[in-house]
Design an enzyme around this catalytic site. Structure first.
Site, short mmCIF file in Angstrom:
data_model
loop_
_atom_site.label_atom_id
_atom_site.label_comp_id
_atom_site.label_asym_id
_atom_site.label_seq_id
_atom_site.Cartn_x
_atom_site.Cartn_y
_atom_site.Cartn_z
N THR A 228 0.81 -1.21 0.00
CA THR A 228 0.00 0.00 0.00
C THR A 228 0.85 1.26 0.00
O THR A 228 0.32 2.37 0.03
CB THR A 228 -0.96 0.03 1.20
OG1 THR A 228 -0.24 -0.38 2.36
CG2 THR A 228 -2.12 -0.90 0.97
N GLU A 446 -22.31 -20.04 -16.64
CA GLU A 446 -21.83 -18.66 -16.64
C GLU A 446 -22.91 -17.70 -17.11
O GLU A 446 -23.12 -16.64 -16.50
CB GLU A 446 -20.58 -18.51 -17.51
CG GLU A 446 -19.36 -19.32 -17.04
CD GLU A 446 -18.99 -19.07 -15.59
OE1 GLU A 446 -19.26 -17.96 -15.07
OE2 GLU A 446 -18.46 -19.99 -14.95
P1 ADP Z 1 4.53 -1.67 1.41
O1 ADP Z 1 5.79 -1.15 1.97
O2 ADP Z 1 3.30 -1.00 1.96
O3 ADP Z 1 4.38 -3.16 1.41
P2 ADP Z 1 5.59 -0.53 -0.99
O4 ADP Z 1 5.73 0.87 -0.54
O5 ADP Z 1 6.81 -1.36 -1.01
O6 ADP Z 1 4.47 -1.28 -0.14
O7 ADP Z 1 4.90 -0.54 -2.42
C1 ADP Z 1 5.36 -1.35 -3.47
C2 ADP Z 1 5.19 -0.64 -4.80
O8 ADP Z 1 3.82 -0.45 -5.09
C3 ADP Z 1 5.80 0.72 -4.83
O9 ADP Z 1 7.13 0.66 -5.22
C4 ADP Z 1 4.94 1.48 -5.84
O10 ADP Z 1 5.38 1.20 -7.14
C5 ADP Z 1 3.60 0.83 -5.68
N1 ADP Z 1 2.74 1.61 -4.77
C6 ADP Z 1 2.22 1.17 -3.60
N2 ADP Z 1 1.45 2.12 -3.03
C7 ADP Z 1 1.48 3.18 -3.84
C8 ADP Z 1 0.87 4.49 -3.78
N3 ADP Z 1 0.08 4.85 -2.77
N4 ADP Z 1 1.10 5.35 -4.79
C9 ADP Z 1 1.89 4.97 -5.81
N5 ADP Z 1 2.48 3.78 -5.92
C10 ADP Z 1 2.29 2.88 -4.97
ZN ZN Z 2 -20.32 -20.08 -10.81
#
Ligand code: ADP
Ligand code: ZN
Length: 627
Positions: A228, A446
């Site tokens: 996230t 379906e």
């Molecule tokens: P977490 O640390 O919460 O598990 P990350 O920050 O490592 O997640 O997110 C992994 C990737 O997902 C990031 O490098 C980015 O590319 C994408 N991502 C996740 N959240 C966002 C957000 N809010 N906005 C833009 N990109 C995001």
């Molecule tokens: Zn079904």
């Protein structure tokens, strides 16, 4: 146990081991010295089967005439005897015999029995060499010990470079971090973002805050499901504030040996406090911060010590000193309460899954450097992807780009985006089924879902119906939710149940009871879940507005009559499902003609998208039915 005790125990253990080994080895050198005779050594080593024999037995062998040859060593204290006897398989073998000190007539006896014997003298060796060889090994151990003491000094103070590196923090460090991430690259988590923007402004101009007596939190805990954007946020603040940035995963503090995790924490904070202002980012902090004494089999000493050390360190530095610890976890429920107390991680920021607008924002961020075709609608894509995390969305666009490359296109079109979405939602597509009766049955199943869903007033529209298997499913019907739904009405829940039953009901109506298949088991599970929750959690049955189960599906005790309550719950669930089945059956029966028509089209095309489906439906005008 504090770290000094541990250190003492470790050193003590080491000493004992050293002394033990030292004794063994010097003993061993002694033996070699006493026997130092090359021929004996080779004899013992080459003749691996050489065994031992008592002096008494040797005398018996002598009397029985089984001894062939005797070599005497160490002033006749040891002998190697070449003998052959029935018990040795009548093959000559070397046997070692220790000769008692008083057995002085041995040579006499050997002469008597006419045995071939030889006495080997002790080679003259200089006194100096003897002493040196006896002292050498103990000296090596003492040197080793001194070396260890010096290291363990480092180990406790974490100063300078330690040859053992055990207590050193594995944190990655950036003096002027250029993580390449700015706040503009983050979308959909505005609350967390503004919180962090404040922290950045503190790191840049601390005076503004201290002037008015404001305290900036020492610790900020980011809580939310994976993907996230928690790591992303931490990287963004490091970049924007351009202060030193330490990042480490909690699991890197989890070690086998007691005290090492704690030493690493100490090391990390020591470095951090030398580089203020700075940010310390600990990902997966639950790996160290788990509630103490909660592990299987009581507690885990190592982890508890590490956690205690973390608590101590966080208490140790003062507010406004410029070390800000950012922790990330998706399991705040298992964290030790002490971590969340004021003065530690006193600020918690929830980073949840993005809503529709959030998803749109994130898609826009990740679409920036991708050549999207005009026909791609990010709004539609955001609509189609409830439950997707930021990472899922980034992945979706990346997959689309890969597909576009595969199809040798210069831009990413709607096709690639849809295919990538299908893959991520439903799994990798398999090859379509052969034209069999099964395929026909699946088509009816379906189309059953699709027709029922699209005719119900409170149900989402059909997005796609396909006979191409994906994941574990043989066919799939997708509906496009209009909005993220946080509040769902009773009639919407009923509509979901009716639609989910639509597949099985179609099988039954068209092919008859004996032909229905196991393919609907997933549907039935979903149906039962929804119906049960309506009764036990949402108070949507004739039992009334009572929560009968908690979030973990555990029954809440209602005083003595739980069995009776269970029966009533089951009854209500059955009532709901039966009602829904009737509605679904009616819809299928009333629309048999159009179902046949759509199935025919579907068998032909294998996939119908939402628009195709709507067009087919429009050929018949049927007013929507209320659930
Ligand atoms: P977490 O640390 O919460 O598990 P990350 O920050 O490592 O997640 O997110 C992994 C990737 O997902 C990031 O490098 C980015 O590319 C994408 N991502 C996740 N959240 C966002 C957000 N809010 N906005 C833009 N990109 C995001
Ligand atoms: Zn079904």
């Amino acid at each position: 146990m504090d770290r000094n005790t541990i250190q003492k125990i470790l050193i003590g253990l080491f000493l004992v081991v050293c002394i033990f080994i030292g004794l063994r080895v010097s003993n061993f050198t002694g033996v070699i010295d006493n026997n130092s005779n090359t021929s004996l050594k080779t004899e013992i080593s080459t003749n691996s089967s050489s065994s031992k024999m008592t002096y008494g037995r040797f005398l018996e062998y002598l009397e029985l005439g089984w001894v062939k040859q005797v070599d005497l060593y160490d002033n006749s204290r040891n002998a190697m005897v070449l003998a052959s006897s029935p018990e040795l398989g009548n093959r000559p073998q070397s046997i070692r015999v220790e000769i008692p000190v008083g057995a002085s007539q041995l040579i006499q006896k050997l002469k008597e029995y006419n045995i071939d014997f030889d006495a080997h003298p002790i080679p003259r060796k200089s006194l100096f060499l003897t002493i040196a060889s006896n002292l050498l090994l103990p000296l090596i151990f003492i040197a080793g010990l001194i070396f260890f003491f010096q290291n363990s000094d480092n180990f406790s103070q974490n100063s300078g470079s330690s040859a053992m590196n055990l207590g050193k923090s594995p944190a990655r460090f950036d003096q002027r971090p250029d993580t390449g991430i700015s706040f503009d690259d983050i979308a959909g988590i505005d609350e967390a973002k503004s919180e962090f923007e404040e922290i950045v402004s503190f790191l840049k101009e601390p005076e503004r805050y201290t002037l008015v007596g404001a305290k900036i939190p020492k610790g900020v805990l980011l809580v939310g499901p994976p993907g996230t954007g928690k790591t992303l946020l931490a990287k963004a603040i490091a970049n924007e504030a351009s202060v030193p940035f330490y990042s480490v995963a909690g699991s890197e503090f989890v070690e086998m040996f007691i005290g090492i995790g704690a030493a690493r924490i100490r090391d990390l904070f020591k470095k951090a406090s030398e580089n203020t202002p700075c940010i310390v980012f600990i990902d997966e902090i639950d790996a160290v911060g788990r509630e103490r004494g909660a592990g299987i089999g009581g507690g885990n000493d190592e982890r508890e010590q590490t956690l205690n050390q973390l608590l101590t360190e966080m208490d140790g530095f003062k507010e406004n000193k410029g070390v800000i610890v950012v922790g990330a976890t998706n399991r705040v429920d298992i964290l030790d309460a002490a971590l969340l107390r004021p003065g530690r991680f006193d600020r918690q920021i929830t980073v949840g899954l993005p809503d529709r607008l959030g998803r749109l924002g994130i898609l826009k961020v990740h679409a920036r450097n991708k050549p999207l075709d005009q026909d791609v609608s990010l709004v539609q894509l955001a609509n189609r992807t409830p439950g997707f995390s930021g990472a899922d969305l980034a992945n979706l666009l990346n997959e689309s780009a890969i597909l576009a490359t595969r199809y040798k296109k210069n831009t990413i079109t709607k096709n690639e985006v849809n295919e990538a979405a299908d893959r991520i939602i439903g799994g990798i597509a398999g090859s379509p089924m052969e034209d069999t009766k099964n395929k026909k049955l699946i088509a009816y199943h379906e189309v059953g879902h699709a027709i029922v869903g699209s005719l119900l007033e409170n149900h989402d529209n059909v997005e796609k119906v396909t006979l191409i298997p994906r994941g574990g499913a043989k066919g799939l019907t997708w509906f496009a939710p209009e909005e993220d739904q946080t509040l769902v009405s009773r009639s919407e829940l009923l509509a979901r149940i009716i639609t989910t039953l639509g597949g099985r009901v179609a099988e039954k109506v068209i092919f008859g009871d004996p032909e229905i298949t196991t393919g609907a088991s997933n549907d039935l599970q979903q149906v039962t879940n929804i119906a049960r929750q309506m009764v036990t959690r949402y108070g949507m049955s004739s039992i009334g507005p009572i929560a009968l189960e908690d979030n973990n599906n555990e029954q809440i005790f209602l005083g003595g009559e739980n069995d009776a309550i269970s029966d009533r719950i089951d009854n209500e669930v059955c009532k709901i499902v039966n009602y829904c089945e009737q509605v679904a059956t009616k819809i299928i029966l009333d629309n048999r003609v159009i179902i046949d028509l759509i199935v025919e089209k579907l068998l032909d095309a294998e996939t119908l998208n939402g628009d195709d489906f709507c067009d087919l439906m429009k050929q018949y005008t049927i007013p929507p039915i209320k659930a």
